[in-house]
Design a protein around this motif. Structure first.
Motif, PDB file in Angstrom:
ATOM      1  N   MET A 124       0.845  -1.228  -0.126  1.00 45.25           N
ATOM      2  CA  MET A 124      -0.118  -0.014   0.008  1.00 45.25           C
ATOM      3  C   MET A 124       0.865   1.139   0.002  1.00 45.25           C
ATOM      4  N   GLU A 125       0.801   2.139  -1.015  1.00 45.64           N
ATOM      5  CA  GLU A 125       1.730   3.200  -1.155  1.00 45.64           C
ATOM      6  C   GLU A 125       1.231   4.316  -0.011  1.00 45.64           C
ATOM      7  N   LYS A 126       0.010   4.189   0.537  1.00 40.08           N
ATOM      8  CA  LYS A 126      -0.156   5.231   1.640  1.00 40.08           C
ATOM      9  C   LYS A 126       0.707   5.227   2.750  1.00 40.08           C
ATOM     10  N   TYR A 127       1.127   3.942   3.087  1.00 33.87           N
ATOM     11  CA  TYR A 127       1.948   3.696   4.201  1.00 33.87           C
ATOM     12  C   TYR A 127       3.394   4.132   3.794  1.00 33.87           C
ATOM     13  N   GLU A 128       3.859   4.106   2.616  1.00 34.64           N
ATOM     14  CA  GLU A 128       5.099   4.632   2.061  1.00 34.64           C
ATOM     15  C   GLU A 128       5.036   6.184   2.355  1.00 34.64           C
ATOM     16  N   LYS A 129       3.977   6.575   1.994  1.00 29.69           N
ATOM     17  CA  LYS A 129       3.740   8.300   1.911  1.00 29.69           C
ATOM     18  C   LYS A 129       3.665   8.616   3.497  1.00 29.69           C
ATOM     19  N   LEU A 130       3.254   7.812   4.428  1.00 32.48           N
ATOM     20  CA  LEU A 130       3.217   8.131   5.799  1.00 32.48           C
ATOM     21  C   LEU A 130       4.585   8.167   6.214  1.00 32.48           C
ATOM     22  N   LEU A 131       5.468   7.112   6.212  1.00 35.60           N
ATOM     23  CA  LEU A 131       6.729   7.293   6.500  1.00 35.60           C
ATOM     24  C   LEU A 131       7.512   8.333   5.899  1.00 35.60           C
ATOM     25  N   ASN A 132       7.442   8.702   4.542  1.00 34.64           N
ATOM     26  CA  ASN A 132       8.072   9.919   3.982  1.00 34.64           C
ATOM     27  C   ASN A 132       7.757  10.866   4.727  1.00 34.64           C
ATOM     28  N   MET A 133       6.632  11.293   4.866  1.00 33.90           N
ATOM     29  CA  MET A 133       5.994  12.711   5.700  1.00 33.90           C
ATOM     30  C   MET A 133       6.651  12.752   6.970  1.00 33.90           C
ATOM     31  N   LEU A 134       6.568  11.627   7.705  1.00 33.44           N
ATOM     32  CA  LEU A 134       7.070  11.695   9.117  1.00 33.44           C
ATOM     33  C   LEU A 134       8.556  11.986   9.050  1.00 33.44           C
ATOM     34  N   MET A 135       9.540  11.143   8.074  1.00 33.99           N
ATOM     35  CA  MET A 135      10.888  11.541   8.085  1.00 33.99           C
ATOM     36  C   MET A 135      11.304  13.131   7.688  1.00 33.99           C
ATOM     37  N   ASP A 136      10.096  13.501   6.623  1.00 36.51           N
ATOM     38  CA  ASP A 136      10.212  14.734   6.267  1.00 36.51           C
ATOM     39  C   ASP A 136       9.972  15.810   7.367  1.00 36.51           C
ATOM     40  N   PHE A 137       9.097  15.474   8.140  1.00 33.02           N
ATOM     41  CA  PHE A 137       8.592  16.612   9.332  1.00 33.02           C
ATOM     42  C   PHE A 137       9.427  16.762  10.317  1.00 33.02           C
ATOM     43  N   ASN A 138      10.078  15.664  10.979  1.00 29.81           N
ATOM     44  CA  ASN A 138      10.939  15.844  12.021  1.00 29.81           C
ATOM     45  C   ASN A 138      12.388  15.160  11.674  1.00 29.81           C
ATOM     46  N   SER A 139      13.111  16.045  12.092  1.00 28.79           N
ATOM     47  CA  SER A 139      14.698  15.222  11.908  1.00 28.79           C
ATOM     48  C   SER A 139      15.055  14.459  12.952  1.00 28.79           C
ATOM     49  N   ASP A 140      14.506  14.513  14.238  1.00 23.19           N
ATOM     50  CA  ASP A 140      14.642  13.750  15.200  1.00 23.19           C
ATOM     51  C   ASP A 140      14.311  12.144  15.121  1.00 23.19           C
ATOM     52  N   ILE A 141      13.421  12.018  14.240  1.00 22.60           N
ATOM     53  CA  ILE A 141      13.017  10.536  13.684  1.00 22.60           C
ATOM     54  C   ILE A 141      14.149   9.834  13.214  1.00 22.60           C
ATOM     55  N   ARG A 142      14.628   8.737  13.727  1.00 23.75           N
ATOM     56  CA  ARG A 142      15.580   7.909  13.267  1.00 23.75           C
ATOM     57  C   ARG A 142      15.241   6.778  12.444  1.00 23.75           C
ATOM     58  N   PHE A 143      14.065   6.268  12.647  1.00 24.08           N
ATOM     59  CA  PHE A 143      13.785   5.182  12.125  1.00 24.08           C
ATOM     60  C   PHE A 143      12.085   4.989  11.968  1.00 24.08           C
ATOM     61  N   ALA A 144      11.276   4.758  11.084  1.00 26.74           N
ATOM     62  CA  ALA A 144       9.977   4.472  11.157  1.00 26.74           C
ATOM     63  C   ALA A 144       9.616   3.184  10.349  1.00 26.74           C
ATOM     64  N   ALA A 145       8.853   2.479  10.679  1.00 17.52           N
ATOM     65  CA  ALA A 145       8.185   1.348  10.070  1.00 17.52           C
ATOM     66  C   ALA A 145       6.860   1.072  10.410  1.00 17.52           C
ATOM     67  N   VAL A 146       6.104   0.412   9.179  1.00 11.65           N
ATOM     68  CA  VAL A 146       4.929  -0.142   9.295  1.00 11.65           C
ATOM     69  C   VAL A 146       5.017  -1.614   9.353  1.00 11.65           C
ATOM     70  N   CYS A 147       4.252  -2.144  10.185  1.00  7.42           N
ATOM     71  CA  CYS A 147       4.251  -3.707   9.995  1.00  7.42           C
ATOM     72  C   CYS A 147       2.942  -4.236  10.354  1.00  7.42           C
ATOM     73  N   ASP A 148       2.731  -5.430  10.073  1.00  6.94           N
ATOM     74  CA  ASP A 148       1.453  -6.225  10.160  1.00  6.94           C
ATOM     75  C   ASP A 148       1.398  -7.158  11.462  1.00  6.94           C
ATOM     76  N   LYS A 149       0.206  -7.475  11.536  1.00  6.82           N
ATOM     77  CA  LYS A 149      -0.179  -8.161  13.098  1.00  6.82           C
ATOM     78  C   LYS A 149       1.025  -9.107  13.204  1.00  6.82           C
ATOM     79  N   GLN A 150       1.548  -9.846  12.468  1.00  9.04           N
ATOM     80  CA  GLN A 150       2.389 -10.778  12.850  1.00  9.04           C
ATOM     81  C   GLN A 150       3.941 -10.223  13.090  1.00  9.04           C
TER      82      GLN A 150
END
Length: 132
Positions: free
Chosen positions: A1-27
């Motif tokens: 789903m490209e919306k989650y890629e968009k989410l990660l890109n927006m988060l990384m662009d918004f805050n330089s203190d974010i080191r790592f961001a990931a979306v995972c499934d329930k497993q």
């Protein structure tokens, strides 16, 4: 789903203190992730995956009291060197964010919540979740 890629890109662009961001499934499988350029992992990826497994179990436990306290919004675990944030995105996905930690005594801000800017993070999450 490209919306989650968009989410990660927006988060990384918004805050330089974010080191790592990931979306995972329930497993606990990491489906999408983004790491800040030039940032060295403090925690090996295998240990991060174990942390995600524990976080998923904790969210399952929290769901048992939803009728009493409402749906969980996010959890912040603060350590000396970083903060780890987990946010349920929907019934199948969870967002995991690792943020540099700035001790309150070294910040001009008045609360720990402002240090990770949860209001802005949640605004980005809500915006991306509301788009198709």
């Amino acid at each position: 789903m490209e919306k989650y890629e968009k989410l990660l890109n927006m988060l990384m662009d918004f805050n330089s203190d974010i080191r790592f961001a990931a979306v995972c499934d329930k497993q606990g499988e990491i489906l999408w992730n983004s790491k800040r350029t030039g940032v060295k992992n403090m925690v090996p990826m295998e240990d991060t995956k174990k942390t995600l497994q524990r976080a998923l179990g904790a969210w399952d436990e929290r769901s048992k009291i939803t009728d009493l306290v409402g749906k969980g919004i996010y959890v912040i675990a603060a350590y000396e060197k970083l903060k780890r944030i987990t946010i349920p995105l929907d019934s199948k996905h969870i967002l995991f964010i690792s943020v540099d930690n700035v001790p309150l005594k070294d910040s001009k801000k008045k609360s720990y919540g402002h240090l990770v800017e949860m209001g802005k993070i949640m605004s980005i999450v809500d915006f991306v979740n509301s788009t198709n």
